[in-house]
Design an enzyme around this catalytic site. Structure first.
Site, short mmCIF file in Angstrom:
data_model
loop_
_atom_site.label_atom_id
_atom_site.label_comp_id
_atom_site.label_asym_id
_atom_site.label_seq_id
_atom_site.Cartn_x
_atom_site.Cartn_y
_atom_site.Cartn_z
N ASN A 13 33.84 46.62 40.97
CA ASN A 13 34.66 46.41 39.77
C ASN A 13 36.08 46.15 40.26
O ASN A 13 36.77 47.07 40.67
CB ASN A 13 34.59 47.66 38.89
N LYS A 15 38.58 45.27 38.58
CA LYS A 15 39.61 45.63 37.58
C LYS A 15 40.62 44.48 37.43
O LYS A 15 40.23 43.33 37.55
CB LYS A 15 40.26 46.96 37.95
N HIS A 98 33.67 51.22 30.20
CA HIS A 98 34.39 51.80 31.33
C HIS A 98 35.43 52.79 30.80
O HIS A 98 36.05 52.56 29.76
CB HIS A 98 35.07 50.71 32.16
N GLU A 100 38.37 53.39 31.60
CA GLU A 100 39.73 52.84 31.38
C GLU A 100 39.79 52.12 30.04
O GLU A 100 40.82 52.11 29.37
CB GLU A 100 40.10 51.92 32.56
N GLU A 170 30.27 57.92 35.80
CA GLU A 170 31.58 57.89 36.45
C GLU A 170 32.46 59.01 35.89
O GLU A 170 33.07 58.86 34.82
CB GLU A 170 32.27 56.55 36.17
N GLY A 176 39.55 56.28 40.91
CA GLY A 176 40.84 55.85 41.44
C GLY A 176 41.69 57.00 41.95
O GLY A 176 42.87 56.83 42.23
N SER A 216 35.60 56.75 43.23
CA SER A 216 36.03 56.92 44.63
C SER A 216 34.87 56.89 45.62
O SER A 216 34.92 57.58 46.65
CB SER A 216 36.86 58.20 44.78
P1 PGA Z 1 37.16 53.69 42.07
O1 PGA Z 1 36.78 53.04 40.67
O2 PGA Z 1 36.00 53.39 43.01
O3 PGA Z 1 38.43 53.00 42.50
O4 PGA Z 1 37.32 55.14 41.85
C1 PGA Z 1 35.48 53.12 40.17
C2 PGA Z 1 35.42 52.48 38.80
O5 PGA Z 1 36.38 52.59 38.05
O6 PGA Z 1 34.40 51.86 38.44
#
Ligand code: PGA
Length: 255
Positions: A13, A15, A98, A100, A170, A176, A216
């Site tokens: 992803n 982003k 997601h 976010e 997640e 992140g 992560s």
């Molecule tokens: P990250 O993001 O691996 O940077 O923690 C995962 C995601 O948001 O799908």
């Protein structure tokens, strides 16, 4: 637990990163370094990079996905993109729900359900994200939260629909932040999601659905996370922006 009944899927992803030139460059690098064996690979780019990504991966093992989709077929929804528009481009996958999107753009379990519905109806494969916040984990309501999110996201979905659904667990506190869930925590919640699918559908259906872990995941921890019986892949943010790291995760999933 027989993992062979379902596909292992590693999805990046990106982003809001990678313009079209960067997209072409990174995908070219990935096609050199990433070796997928018995594992599906997906890269979800920003909308504006989808065409470039599709072109760069023509007849490649890398599948392209979008990061969101609107629930309406068309209409007065300024700034939104429909499933039909994605399908027309040649996109195969799309992320829905997601954290976010939920956190910053007020998406709810209900709209996640509608967006996922629209994606499935258009023949896209939806990667549906669920996960608890840090407060919810501390309150020990992780399973309840994740069950509720999953149940509402899949409300009205038939067994046939489920064939085009991947669930990504997640935990919000791990996204992140560099703070990964332990392999045991990831396994516990992925297993809980599978139990829910068994209750809602059947044991057989539950065994067939790919459930990813995200938050992560990186070149160092992927092996342990992916070795868990209910973790069928990963949704990867930061580490999917580096070809070598992403290649290491795909290698771990290909074992
Ligand atoms: P990250 O993001 O691996 O940077 O923690 C995962 C995601 O948001 O799908």
């Amino acid at each position: 637990m027989d993992k062979s009944k379902r596909r292992t899927v590693i999805a990046g992803n990106w982003k809001m990163n990678q313009n079209t030139a960067e997209t072409k460059g990174l995908l070219a690098e990935m096609q050199q370094t990433v070796k997928a064996d018995n594992c599906d690979v997906v890269i979800c780019t920003p909308f504006t990079s989808l065409s470039a990504a599709l072109q760069a991966t023509e007849s490649s093992f890398i599948n392209i996905g979008a990061q969101n989709v609107h629930f309406a077929k068309n209409g007065a929804y300024t700034g939104e993109i429909s499933a039909q528009m994605l399908k027309e481009l040649g996109v195969k996958y799309v992320i829905t729900g997601h954290s976010e999107r939920r956190q910053y753009f007020n998406e709810t379990n209900e709209t996640v359900n509608m967006r996922t519905r629209a994606a499935i109806d258009e023949g896209l494969i939806a990667i549906v994200c669920v996960g608890e916040s840090l407060t919810e984990r501390e309150q020990e309501i992780t399973n309840e939260v994740v069950r509720l999110q999953t149940k509402i996201a899949l409300s009205g979905f038939s067994v046939e629909d489920l064939k085009n659904v991947i669930i990504a667990y997640e935990p919000v506190w791990a996204i992140g932040t560099g703070r990964t869930a332990s392999a045991e925590q990831a396994e516990e919640v992925c297993c809980e999601i599978r139990n829910l699918l068994s209750e809602l559908y059947s044991q057989e259906v539950a065994q067939s659905v790919t459930i990813q872990y995200g938050g992560s995941m990186n070149a160092q921890n992927a092996d342990e996370l992916l070795s868990k019986p209910n973790v069928d892949g990963g949704l990867i943010g930061g580490a999917s922006l580096k070809a070598a790291d992403f290649a290491a995760i795909v290698a771990a999933a290909s074992k």
